[in-house]
Design an enzyme around this catalytic site. Structure first.
Site, PDB file in Angstrom:
ATOM      1  N   ASN A 183       0.865  -1.181   0.000  1.00 32.38           N
ATOM      2  CA  ASN A 183       0.000   0.000   0.000  1.00 32.38           C
ATOM      3  C   ASN A 183       0.904   1.234   0.000  1.00 32.38           C
ATOM      4  O   ASN A 183       1.476   1.570   1.026  1.00 32.38           O
ATOM      5  CB  ASN A 183      -0.892  -0.032   1.256  1.00 32.38           C
ATOM      6  CG  ASN A 183      -1.695   1.240   1.416  1.00 32.38           C
ATOM      7  OD1 ASN A 183      -1.816   2.038   0.483  1.00 32.38           O
ATOM      8  ND2 ASN A 183      -2.262   1.435   2.611  1.00 32.38           N
ATOM      9  N   GLU A 200      -6.764   4.634   8.009  1.00 27.26           N
ATOM     10  CA  GLU A 200      -6.575   6.059   7.689  1.00 27.26           C
ATOM     11  C   GLU A 200      -7.845   6.625   7.066  1.00 27.26           C
ATOM     12  O   GLU A 200      -8.195   7.786   7.289  1.00 27.26           O
ATOM     13  CB  GLU A 200      -5.346   6.236   6.782  1.00 27.26           C
ATOM     14  CG  GLU A 200      -4.054   6.025   7.569  1.00 27.26           C
ATOM     15  CD  GLU A 200      -2.882   5.511   6.758  1.00 27.26           C
ATOM     16  OE1 GLU A 200      -2.924   5.549   5.519  1.00 27.26           O
ATOM     17  OE2 GLU A 200      -1.904   5.045   7.391  1.00 27.26           O
TER      18      GLU A 200
HETATM   19  C1  PEP Z   1      -0.718   0.114   6.041  1.00 32.07           C
HETATM   20  O1  PEP Z   1      -0.845   1.310   5.896  1.00 32.07           O
HETATM   21  O2  PEP Z   1      -1.562  -0.647   5.559  1.00 32.07           O
HETATM   22  C2  PEP Z   1       0.429  -0.365   6.798  1.00 32.07           C
HETATM   23  C3  PEP Z   1       0.391  -1.579   7.240  1.00 32.07           C
HETATM   24  O3  PEP Z   1       1.461   0.516   6.998  1.00 32.07           O
HETATM   25  P1  PEP Z   1       2.892   0.196   7.663  1.00 32.07           P
HETATM   26  O4  PEP Z   1       3.375  -1.100   7.085  1.00 32.07           O
HETATM   27  O5  PEP Z   1       3.760   1.351   7.286  1.00 32.07           O
HETATM   28  O6  PEP Z   1       2.674   0.098   9.134  1.00 32.07           O
END
Ligand code: PEP
Length: 250
Positions: free
Chosen positions: A9, A98
């Site tokens: 992502n 988010e």
């Molecule tokens: C995400 O945003 O889906 C995520 C898991 O971010 P990170 O790996 O940076 O914690």
């Protein structure tokens, strides 16, 4: 036997040129004929079309990070599932924390998006996760169960759906759930899905873990019986780190 799935992502990162560079590096590394793990990348909306072209020859699936629950209309700034499907997207990530926290998406809205995306032929990654406060006051299981039940309300077929368990407190913070903490929630999600559908449907469902997955913790997380891969944020912006996580899933 469930095939593991690792999806990057990219969030609101990278210009089109930067996205193309990253996608090209990942496509060259993944190549064709990878069977041990399904791999996807989710660039920003402006980069989707161009990235789709450079990964077309490879085994990487194109994913979007969000969509609207209507096909067309007066929804300034929004992008529909129908548009994403026509663009060549295979997946859409829905209900990311988010989106829930910063953009006010409720489970009811997420549910409408899930239904529309599936209807348009997209595969869905439905994200669920508890906040640190919810974990601390001991309501993790009920929060996650609620998000799963509401997110899947009225969805009769989940063969094209993946659930991503992403504890909010672990996203982008460097704090990862221990493999035991993650496994406990994954097992509980599978039990919830078995209750809604059937044990066989739950057994087929892939449940990814997301939240500060890195090359250093991926092997342990992915070795848990109910963890079927990862949704990767920060570490997916670097070819070497992302590929190390893909290899961990293999
Ligand atoms: C995400 O945003 O889906 C995520 C898991 O971010 P990170 O790996 O940076 O914690």
């Amino acid at each position: 036997m469930r095939t593991k799935i690792v999806v990057g992502n990219w969030k609101m990162n990278n210009t089109i040129a930067e996205s193309l560079e990253l996608a090209t590096g990942i496509a060259e590394a993944v190549g064709k004929g990878i069977h041990c793990c399904e791999v996807g990348i989710a660039p920003s909306f402006p980069a989707l079309h161009e990235v789709g072209k450079v990964i077309e020859w490879s085994d990487i699936s194109l994913a979007a990070q969000n969509c609207h629950y209507e096909n067309d209309g007066a929804f300034t700034g929004e992008v529909s599932a129908r548009m994403l499907a026509a663009l060549g997207c295979s997946f859409v990530i829905l209900g990311h924390s988010e989106r829930r926290q910063l953009f006010g998406e409720t489970s009811a809205i997420v549910n409408r998006k899930v239904k529309k995306a599936l209807e348009e032929g997209l595969r869905v990654i439905l994200c669920v996760g508890e906040t640190l406060h919810e974990r601390e006051i001991g309501v993790t299981e009920s929060v996650i169960t609620g998000q799963v039940v509401e997110g899947l309300d009225g969805v009769s077929d989940i063969s094209n759906l993946v659930i991503a368990y992403e504890p909010v407190w672990a996203i982008g913070t460097g704090m990862t759930a221990t493999s035991a903490q993650a496994e406990e929630v994954h097992a509980s999600i599978r039990a919830t899905v078995a209750g809604i559908y059937s044990p066989a449907v739950a057994d087929h469902l892939r449940i990814q873990y997301g939240g500060s997955v890195k090359p250093s913790n991926a092997v342990e997380l992915f070795s848990m019986p109910n963890i079927d891969g990862g949704l990767i944020g920060g570490a997916s912006l670097n070819v070497g780190d992302f590929m190390a996580i893909v290899k961990a899933a293999c």
